[in-house]
Write an enzyme that holds these catalytic residues in place. Structure first.
Site, mmCIF file in Angstrom:
data_model
loop_
_atom_site.group_PDB
_atom_site.id
_atom_site.type_symbol
_atom_site.label_atom_id
_atom_site.label_comp_id
_atom_site.label_asym_id
_atom_site.label_seq_id
_atom_site.Cartn_x
_atom_site.Cartn_y
_atom_site.Cartn_z
ATOM 1 N N ASP A 152 9.365 8.569 9.967
ATOM 2 C CA ASP A 152 7.606 8.166 10.295
ATOM 3 C C ASP A 152 6.827 9.364 10.463
ATOM 4 O O ASP A 152 6.459 8.810 11.272
ATOM 5 C CB ASP A 152 7.801 6.305 10.913
ATOM 6 C CG ASP A 152 8.948 5.613 10.249
ATOM 7 O OD1 ASP A 152 9.017 5.272 8.958
ATOM 8 O OD2 ASP A 152 9.022 4.911 10.997
ATOM 9 N N GLU A 165 4.700 -0.903 3.125
ATOM 10 C CA GLU A 165 4.476 -0.855 4.239
ATOM 11 C C GLU A 165 3.825 0.697 4.429
ATOM 12 O O GLU A 165 3.622 1.576 3.127
ATOM 13 C CB GLU A 165 5.475 -1.304 5.031
ATOM 14 C CG GLU A 165 6.527 -0.115 4.759
ATOM 15 C CD GLU A 165 8.044 -0.591 5.208
ATOM 16 O OE1 GLU A 165 7.912 -1.245 6.023
ATOM 17 O OE2 GLU A 165 8.881 0.283 5.031
#
Length: 315
Positions: free
Chosen positions: A42, A208
């Site tokens: 991420d 997401e």
């Protein structure tokens, strides 16, 4: 407590359904030739002066730095200890496990949004820290920004992304699974939400990690879809849609609304780089992780120039 140090004093020797999803096919991307410490999940990326920084999911937020954007080294994490208020929002949170940071500069200050949660739960909170600069390294805890609970919300307060619209107004996009991707206006004096939370994308198969970038008269929403965090069994992909308004509607290349799962796949990975996602768009650069099939499925940082073709993003 927050880490308080000068970066200059550090020695950088630390080594949807198919009808709603238009797929451009396997896109490997012309990735930058990275070396050094490139383990990351991420990523969020930024350049301060001539130096690059990448912040990653990890213990206290993992921080990588590079003089040229190619050779990377690990430097000390942001958080040395769990902040006391985290447990008020996420009881049982595993101490320094901090997810999906997002770094940006606004009005002369650097802001770092991040997520506190546990896997598979909507009991989550987005937090905020700030500093005069990354190089200065003295981070101030700005507290909670948005929170959700498993029972009280159908969306999840993780995966923040700060963006400023063409009129200079700040916004925060966020969301993971559930009812999808949200966006809310941000008060520039507090850097926290003001007004309503708007829905801009949803998908039954999972959506997401929003990023939003303005290009060619459109706001381009770039998201991760399907499932991450399973190494080489991950099915993550990077996908996109665009809108003339930051509030939507966002449409894919077939004109299908992202609220109905309409996104176009940008990157589905390849035989080595499995499940690309958790992306961050910074100016003309896109950073993301992928699971390395040649390294036991370890999450690795990938960076590419983000290009445009016929008004749509491409590598």
């Amino acid at each position: 407590m927050l880490k308080n140090y000068s970066w200059k004093s550090l020695l950088f020797a630390i080594t949807a359904s198919s009808s709603m999803l238009l797929n451009k096919g396997l896109v490997s991307g012309a990735a930058w030739p990275l070396t050094g410490d490139v383990g990351c999940h991420d990523p969020t990326i930024i350049q301060e002066g001539s130096r690059w920084y990448t912040f990653c999911t990890g213990q206290g937020i993992t921080v990588l730095t590079s003089e040229d954007g190619l050779a990377w080294s690990t430097v000390p994490q942001i958080f040395l200890n769990e902040l006391p208020w985290w447990a008020n929002y996420v009881p049982g949170h595993p101490e320094l496990d901090v997810w999906a940071p997002d770094v940006s500069t606004f009005n002369g200050r650097t802001y770092l949004y991040y997520s506190i949660s546990t896997f598979g739960s909507r009991t989550s909170v987005i937090g905020l820290a700030s500093a005069s600069s990354i190089d200065a390294g003295s981070w101030t805890d700005e507290g909670a920004v948005i929170s959700t609970t498993q029972a009280g919300n159908d969306y999840n307060a993780i995966d923040p992304f700060f963006v400023v619209d063409q009129d200079g107004n700040p916004w925060l996009a966020f969301g993971s699974f559930g009812s999808g991707i949200k966006i809310t206006a941000i008060d520039p004096s507090t850097m926290k939400p003001t007004g309503d939370i708007h829905s801009i994308a949803a998908r039954s198969g999972g959506i997401e990690a929003p990023s939003i970038i303005y290009q060619g008269g459109y706001y381009h929403l770039i998201v991760s879809i399907d499932s991450c965090c399973q190494g080489t069994s991950s099915t993550y992909k990077i996908a996109y849609a665009r809108s003339e308004s930051i509030l939507g509607p966002y449409l894919n290349e077939d004109g299908v609304d992202a609220m109905n799962g309409g996104v176009t796949v940008l990157d589905a990975g390849n035989d080595r780089w499995i499940g690309p996602g958790g992306q961050d768009v910074y100016e003309s650069v896109i950073a993301r992780h992928a699971y390395d099939a040649e390294n036991n499925g370890a999450p690795i940082l990938l960076i590419s120039d983000l290009n445009w073709s016929n008004g749509w993003p491409t590598y």
